[in-house]
Enzyme design. Structure first.
Site, PDB file in Angstrom:
ATOM      1  N   HIS A 156       0.835  -1.204   0.000  1.00 14.52           N
ATOM      2  CA  HIS A 156       0.000   0.000   0.000  1.00 14.52           C
ATOM      3  C   HIS A 156       0.871   1.257   0.000  1.00 14.52           C
ATOM      4  O   HIS A 156       0.685   2.161  -0.823  1.00 14.52           O
ATOM      5  CB  HIS A 156      -0.913  -0.011   1.237  1.00 14.52           C
ATOM      6  CG  HIS A 156      -1.765   1.209   1.362  1.00 14.52           C
ATOM      7  ND1 HIS A 156      -3.042   1.279   0.856  1.00 14.52           N
ATOM      8  CD2 HIS A 156      -1.521   2.431   1.928  1.00 14.52           C
ATOM      9  CE1 HIS A 156      -3.544   2.475   1.096  1.00 14.52           C
ATOM     10  NE2 HIS A 156      -2.643   3.187   1.752  1.00 14.52           N
ATOM     11  N   GLU A 157       1.810   1.291   0.926  1.00 19.26           N
ATOM     12  CA  GLU A 157       2.680   2.472   1.030  1.00 19.26           C
ATOM     13  C   GLU A 157       3.613   2.584  -0.171  1.00 19.26           C
ATOM     14  O   GLU A 157       3.985   3.685  -0.583  1.00 19.26           O
ATOM     15  CB  GLU A 157       3.487   2.416   2.330  1.00 19.26           C
ATOM     16  CG  GLU A 157       2.639   2.386   3.598  1.00 19.26           C
ATOM     17  CD  GLU A 157       1.673   3.555   3.711  1.00 19.26           C
ATOM     18  OE1 GLU A 157       1.943   4.621   3.112  1.00 19.26           O
ATOM     19  OE2 GLU A 157       0.642   3.397   4.384  1.00 19.26           O
ATOM     20  N   HIS A 197       1.931   4.590  -2.812  1.00 15.48           N
ATOM     21  CA  HIS A 197       2.084   6.027  -2.554  1.00 15.48           C
ATOM     22  C   HIS A 197       3.494   6.506  -2.915  1.00 15.48           C
ATOM     23  O   HIS A 197       3.668   7.572  -3.517  1.00 15.48           O
ATOM     24  CB  HIS A 197       1.829   6.325  -1.067  1.00 15.48           C
ATOM     25  CG  HIS A 197       0.403   6.212  -0.652  1.00 15.48           C
ATOM     26  ND1 HIS A 197      -0.640   6.777  -1.348  1.00 15.48           N
ATOM     27  CD2 HIS A 197      -0.169   5.596   0.428  1.00 15.48           C
ATOM     28  CE1 HIS A 197      -1.782   6.526  -0.734  1.00 15.48           C
ATOM     29  NE2 HIS A 197      -1.515   5.793   0.347  1.00 15.48           N
TER      30      HIS A 197
END
Length: 350
Positions: free
Chosen positions: A17-18, A21
């Site tokens: 997920h990170e 980003h």
């Protein structure tokens, strides 16, 4: 062992997920100051590519801190060329959406791997037969295999259940019993049962349970892609529906689970084999993607909401309002986490 597997699964999902980003931010020319798995005290830290990479003490989340963005203090801004603050609303939305998108992509990849390995499909083999049910009246017995219904070939329990649920009138059932084919005629009855959200619903049933017999389903390349796509869409839809039902009160708040539930379910999946772990990881990955898109200011969805406001009205939302909504968002988020933990503990103590 199960706790370790749970920790590894959660950490991997948070990492991806990170990472979504991170790559989106770098593509937009934004400097990433910190990439952390977990919160609290940093246990392991190293610096690479101008970013401080960390593993922190509380492995229940993670964050990417970009230059000019700090959720703990929204007033900390930077207007340097490589700052998050100088980017357009659509560039910011791209960065914010990339995290949940990474979770959806990861889920698709996991479902694809499961499809390549040949997913276990529940076979239409009868286990228990309910007394005085349409199945018993028609003469169906334990270990019978349903071969077709109204001329439609049946290969899985799911196919059989779907035909029964959407039937209209009597059913002509072809049954394999002890190597011989028999034909039975029956009419489903409407019974009250519970769905996947633990709601009481009216459903057409014939009064049989599964024998728990499964078989591996060999898929062609096109079927493999189709399986991965359908499972990702189904998981997303299921979670969105569950959240909606929870919000409007159709599903009681006591059904909400927390981190203990995740550990318990991961433990169960581990005992069932690594294929089950992959399936569960894919489901949790979709869950993370969906939850982070909720319009709560502490989450990606909340930040997307602020940037959509700026894009539509050509001005930023009031700083005071952003701060108040961000604090409210954290209160909501921690309240939900606390409720999930409370429900978990209640389940443990019965």
């Amino acid at each position: 062992m199960s706790f370790l597997v749970s920790l590894l699964v959660l950490s991997a999902l948070i990492f991806f997920h990170e990472l979504g980003h991170y790559f989106a931010a770098r593509m937009m020319g934004v400097s990433v100051e910190v990439f952390s798995i977990g919160f609290g005290k940093r246990m392991l830290t190293f610096k690479k590519w101008s970013t401080e990479w960390s593993i922190s003490a509380i492995p229940l989340g993670g964050y990417v801190r970009m230059k000019g963005q700090d959720d703990s203090d929204p007033t900390k801004k930077s207007y340097d060329e490589d700052s998050y603050n100088v980017k357009t609303p659509m560039q910011k939305i791209f960065i914010l959406f990339a995290g949940p998108l990474a979770n959806f992509v990861l889920a698709f990849v996991l479902y694809f791997i499961i499809a390549l390995g040949g997913p276990n499909i529940l076979s239409p083999v009868i286990g228990d037969v309910v007394k005085d049910s349409p199945a018993q009246v028609a003469g169906l017995k334990t270990n019978d295999t349903i071969k077709s219904i109204n001329g439609v070939a049946i290969t899985t329990w799911k196919e059989m259940a779907k035909i029964i649920e959407h039937s209209d009138g009597s059913l002509n059932v072809e049954v394999l019993r002890d190597g011989f084919i028999e034909f039975k005629t029956l009419t489903p009855s409407i019974k009250e049962t519970k769905n996947m959200f633990n709601e009481l619903v009216q459903k057409k049933m014939i009064g049989i349970g599964s024998a728990g017999v499964s078989h591996k389903l060999e898929l062609s390349p096109s079927e493999t892609l189709s399986y991965a796509t359908e499972q990702t869409i189904f998981a997303s839809t299921m979670i969105f529906t569950g959240l909606k039902k929870l919000i409007v009160g159709e599903v009681p708040a006591k059904e909400l689970g927390g981190v203990i539930s995740i550990v318990k379910l991961t433990s169960d999946a581990t005992s069932a084999g690594w294929m089950s772990v992959l399936f569960f990881a894919a489901l949790i990955s979709v869950n993370l993607g969906v939850l982070n898109l909720l319009p709560i200011p502490a989450l990606d969805g909340g930040h997307i909401m602020f940037n959509l406001y700026e894009f539509i009205f050509r001005r930023e939302a009031s700083e005071a309002i952003i701060i108040k909504l961000t604090i409210a968002g954290w209160v909501v988020l921690f309240s939900l986490m606390g409720l999930g933990l409370f429900n978990d503990i209640n389940r443990l103590i019965g």
